[in-house]
Motif scaffolding. Sequence first.
Motif, PDB file in Angstrom:
ATOM      1  N   SER A  22       0.796  -1.181  -0.056  1.00 43.26           N
ATOM      2  CA  SER A  22       0.025  -0.031  -0.119  1.00 43.26           C
ATOM      3  C   SER A  22       0.893   1.350   0.108  1.00 43.26           C
ATOM      4  O   SER A  22       1.994   1.248   0.709  1.00 43.26           O
ATOM      5  CB  SER A  22      -0.811  -0.034   1.386  1.00 43.26           C
ATOM      6  OG  SER A  22      -1.655   1.281   1.407  1.00 43.26           O
ATOM      7  N   PRO A  23       0.525   2.337  -0.748  1.00 41.10           N
ATOM      8  CA  PRO A  23       1.402   3.388  -0.760  1.00 41.10           C
ATOM      9  C   PRO A  23       1.158   4.522   0.144  1.00 41.10           C
ATOM     10  O   PRO A  23       1.996   5.552   0.421  1.00 41.10           O
ATOM     11  CB  PRO A  23       0.744   3.904  -1.975  1.00 41.10           C
ATOM     12  CG  PRO A  23      -0.819   3.894  -2.121  1.00 41.10           C
ATOM     13  CD  PRO A  23      -0.892   2.473  -1.310  1.00 41.10           C
ATOM     14  N   ARG A  30       8.841   7.359   0.280  1.00 37.15           N
ATOM     15  CA  ARG A  30      10.232   7.505  -0.066  1.00 37.15           C
ATOM     16  C   ARG A  30      10.779   6.623  -1.009  1.00 37.15           C
ATOM     17  O   ARG A  30      11.504   7.155  -2.037  1.00 37.15           O
ATOM     18  CB  ARG A  30      11.075   7.250   1.009  1.00 37.15           C
ATOM     19  CG  ARG A  30      12.485   7.803   1.083  1.00 37.15           C
ATOM     20  CD  ARG A  30      13.199   7.650   2.594  1.00 37.15           C
ATOM     21  NE  ARG A  30      12.661   6.733   3.761  1.00 37.15           N
ATOM     22  CZ  ARG A  30      11.866   7.340   4.769  1.00 37.15           C
ATOM     23  NH1 ARG A  30      11.467   8.603   4.783  1.00 37.15           N
ATOM     24  NH2 ARG A  30      11.528   6.272   5.645  1.00 37.15           N
ATOM     25  N   ILE A  31      10.353   5.399  -1.102  1.00 40.74           N
ATOM     26  CA  ILE A  31      10.858   4.354  -2.161  1.00 40.74           C
ATOM     27  C   ILE A  31      10.197   4.797  -3.581  1.00 40.74           C
ATOM     28  O   ILE A  31      10.977   5.038  -4.693  1.00 40.74           O
ATOM     29  CB  ILE A  31      10.245   3.084  -2.016  1.00 40.74           C
ATOM     30  CG1 ILE A  31      10.956   2.347  -0.948  1.00 40.74           C
ATOM     31  CG2 ILE A  31      10.302   2.067  -3.132  1.00 40.74           C
ATOM     32  CD1 ILE A  31      10.231   0.971  -0.142  1.00 40.74           C
ATOM     33  N   ILE A  32       9.170   5.526  -3.665  1.00 46.48           N
ATOM     34  CA  ILE A  32       8.361   5.903  -4.751  1.00 46.48           C
ATOM     35  C   ILE A  32       9.381   7.221  -5.359  1.00 46.48           C
ATOM     36  O   ILE A  32       9.657   7.182  -6.618  1.00 46.48           O
ATOM     37  CB  ILE A  32       7.047   6.285  -4.546  1.00 46.48           C
ATOM     38  CG1 ILE A  32       6.133   4.913  -4.435  1.00 46.48           C
ATOM     39  CG2 ILE A  32       6.526   7.174  -5.842  1.00 46.48           C
ATOM     40  CD1 ILE A  32       4.902   5.371  -4.030  1.00 46.48           C
ATOM     41  N   GLN A  33       9.685   7.980  -4.667  1.00 47.99           N
ATOM     42  CA  GLN A  33      10.409   9.260  -5.029  1.00 47.99           C
ATOM     43  C   GLN A  33      11.788   8.890  -5.389  1.00 47.99           C
ATOM     44  O   GLN A  33      12.209   9.424  -6.390  1.00 47.99           O
ATOM     45  CB  GLN A  33      10.501  10.386  -3.727  1.00 47.99           C
ATOM     46  CG  GLN A  33      11.127  11.496  -4.042  1.00 47.99           C
ATOM     47  CD  GLN A  33      10.279  12.223  -5.268  1.00 47.99           C
ATOM     48  OE1 GLN A  33       9.123  12.535  -5.209  1.00 47.99           O
ATOM     49  NE2 GLN A  33      10.981  12.609  -6.220  1.00 47.99           N
ATOM     50  N   GLU A  34      12.614   7.796  -4.845  1.00 46.56           N
ATOM     51  CA  GLU A  34      13.912   7.433  -4.987  1.00 46.56           C
ATOM     52  C   GLU A  34      13.619   6.793  -6.441  1.00 46.56           C
ATOM     53  O   GLU A  34      14.623   7.045  -7.292  1.00 46.56           O
ATOM     54  CB  GLU A  34      14.275   6.744  -4.045  1.00 46.56           C
ATOM     55  CG  GLU A  34      14.803   7.076  -2.834  1.00 46.56           C
ATOM     56  CD  GLU A  34      15.027   6.227  -1.670  1.00 46.56           C
ATOM     57  OE1 GLU A  34      15.228   4.861  -1.937  1.00 46.56           O
ATOM     58  OE2 GLU A  34      15.544   6.693  -0.446  1.00 46.56           O
ATOM     59  N   ARG A  51      -3.049   2.925  -5.538  1.00 44.68           N
ATOM     60  CA  ARG A  51      -3.716   2.121  -4.367  1.00 44.68           C
ATOM     61  C   ARG A  51      -2.562   0.984  -4.185  1.00 44.68           C
ATOM     62  O   ARG A  51      -2.825   0.495  -3.185  1.00 44.68           O
ATOM     63  CB  ARG A  51      -5.087   1.575  -4.855  1.00 44.68           C
ATOM     64  CG  ARG A  51      -5.940   2.868  -4.730  1.00 44.68           C
ATOM     65  CD  ARG A  51      -7.198   2.281  -5.298  1.00 44.68           C
ATOM     66  NE  ARG A  51      -8.273   3.359  -5.663  1.00 44.68           N
ATOM     67  CZ  ARG A  51      -9.292   3.458  -4.652  1.00 44.68           C
ATOM     68  NH1 ARG A  51      -9.632   2.371  -3.924  1.00 44.68           N
ATOM     69  NH2 ARG A  51     -10.237   4.721  -4.721  1.00 44.68           N
ATOM     70  N   ALA A  52      -2.004   0.751  -5.240  1.00 46.64           N
ATOM     71  CA  ALA A  52      -0.900  -0.457  -5.035  1.00 46.64           C
ATOM     72  C   ALA A  52       0.526   0.140  -5.382  1.00 46.64           C
ATOM     73  O   ALA A  52       0.325   0.562  -6.387  1.00 46.64           O
ATOM     74  CB  ALA A  52      -1.284  -1.811  -5.682  1.00 46.64           C
ATOM     75  N   VAL A  53       1.441  -0.390  -4.887  1.00 41.31           N
ATOM     76  CA  VAL A  53       2.783  -0.121  -5.406  1.00 41.31           C
ATOM     77  C   VAL A  53       3.516  -1.697  -5.333  1.00 41.31           C
ATOM     78  O   VAL A  53       3.462  -2.191  -4.555  1.00 41.31           O
ATOM     79  CB  VAL A  53       3.651   0.501  -4.315  1.00 41.31           C
ATOM     80  CG1 VAL A  53       5.085   0.702  -4.809  1.00 41.31           C
ATOM     81  CG2 VAL A  53       3.030   2.062  -4.139  1.00 41.31           C
ATOM     82  N   LEU A  54       3.956  -1.781  -6.640  1.00 45.68           N
ATOM     83  CA  LEU A  54       4.494  -3.218  -6.904  1.00 45.68           C
ATOM     84  C   LEU A  54       6.077  -2.971  -7.081  1.00 45.68           C
ATOM     85  O   LEU A  54       6.487  -2.145  -7.860  1.00 45.68           O
ATOM     86  CB  LEU A  54       4.036  -3.603  -8.189  1.00 45.68           C
ATOM     87  CG  LEU A  54       2.428  -4.152  -8.298  1.00 45.68           C
ATOM     88  CD1 LEU A  54       1.575  -3.112  -8.181  1.00 45.68           C
ATOM     89  CD2 LEU A  54       2.285  -4.990  -9.276  1.00 45.68           C
ATOM     90  N   VAL A  55       6.805  -3.786  -6.423  1.00 45.95           N
ATOM     91  CA  VAL A  55       8.255  -3.691  -6.325  1.00 45.95           C
ATOM     92  C   VAL A  55       8.814  -4.885  -7.373  1.00 45.95           C
ATOM     93  O   VAL A  55       8.528  -6.019  -6.825  1.00 45.95           O
ATOM     94  CB  VAL A  55       8.745  -3.841  -4.998  1.00 45.95           C
ATOM     95  CG1 VAL A  55      10.196  -3.782  -4.981  1.00 45.95           C
ATOM     96  CG2 VAL A  55       8.064  -2.646  -4.165  1.00 45.95           C
ATOM     97  N   LEU A  63       3.514   1.754 -10.148  1.00 43.73           N
ATOM     98  CA  LEU A  63       2.140   2.255  -9.527  1.00 43.73           C
ATOM     99  C   LEU A  63       1.147   1.594 -10.086  1.00 43.73           C
ATOM    100  O   LEU A  63       0.807   1.981 -11.527  1.00 43.73           O
ATOM    101  CB  LEU A  63       2.343   3.749  -9.391  1.00 43.73           C
ATOM    102  CG  LEU A  63       3.567   4.445  -8.668  1.00 43.73           C
ATOM    103  CD1 LEU A  63       3.201   6.006  -9.001  1.00 43.73           C
ATOM    104  CD2 LEU A  63       3.801   3.849  -7.491  1.00 43.73           C
ATOM    105  N   SER A  64      -0.030   1.416  -9.470  1.00 45.00           N
ATOM    106  CA  SER A  64      -1.341   0.724  -9.807  1.00 45.00           C
ATOM    107  C   SER A  64      -2.321   1.522  -9.206  1.00 45.00           C
ATOM    108  O   SER A  64      -2.447   1.720  -7.960  1.00 45.00           O
ATOM    109  CB  SER A  64      -1.211  -0.802  -9.659  1.00 45.00           C
ATOM    110  OG  SER A  64      -2.548  -1.218 -10.378  1.00 45.00           O
ATOM    111  N   ALA A  65      -3.712   1.710  -9.951  1.00 46.41           N
ATOM    112  CA  ALA A  65      -4.776   2.315  -9.374  1.00 46.41           C
ATOM    113  C   ALA A  65      -5.715   0.980  -8.698  1.00 46.41           C
ATOM    114  O   ALA A  65      -6.841   1.498  -8.438  1.00 46.41           O
ATOM    115  CB  ALA A  65      -5.417   2.817 -10.113  1.00 46.41           C
ATOM    116  N   ILE A  66      -5.303  -0.180  -8.427  1.00 48.43           N
ATOM    117  CA  ILE A  66      -6.108  -1.158  -8.123  1.00 48.43           C
ATOM    118  C   ILE A  66      -5.409  -1.392  -6.798  1.00 48.43           C
ATOM    119  O   ILE A  66      -4.372  -1.337  -6.582  1.00 48.43           O
ATOM    120  CB  ILE A  66      -6.407  -2.388  -9.187  1.00 48.43           C
ATOM    121  CG1 ILE A  66      -5.294  -2.978  -9.366  1.00 48.43           C
ATOM    122  CG2 ILE A  66      -7.199  -2.053 -10.428  1.00 48.43           C
ATOM    123  CD1 ILE A  66      -5.231  -4.226 -10.150  1.00 48.43           C
TER     124      ILE A  66
END
Length: 92
Positions: A22-23, A30-34, A51-55, A63-66
């Motif tokens: 979850s974001p 911070r991971i998203i910004q990096e 709504r979801a962050v996939l690594v 980044l996903s909207a589901i």
Amino acid sequence: MKLINIGFGNMVSAGRLIAIVSPESAPVKRIIQEARDQGLLIDATYGRRTRAVLVADSGHIILSAIQPETVAHRLDVREEEDGMTEDVADDA
């Protein structure tokens, strides 16, 4: 290669995913910004709320909207379908 639908017709290789999170938390933000700074961010939200962050194992952040639960469920369903296919093939 198993592909998972992450919304709006976008697909991700299931074998390359490390985590679905979850974001909302500060560390994830911070991971998203990096990832954005390093050019490793893939935004598949089509302008909608993340709504979801996939690594991925490659270091990419998707980044996903589901919802994360929905992505995980699609991954589980896909694995079950593949398991059933393999079981049928083993019996033949």
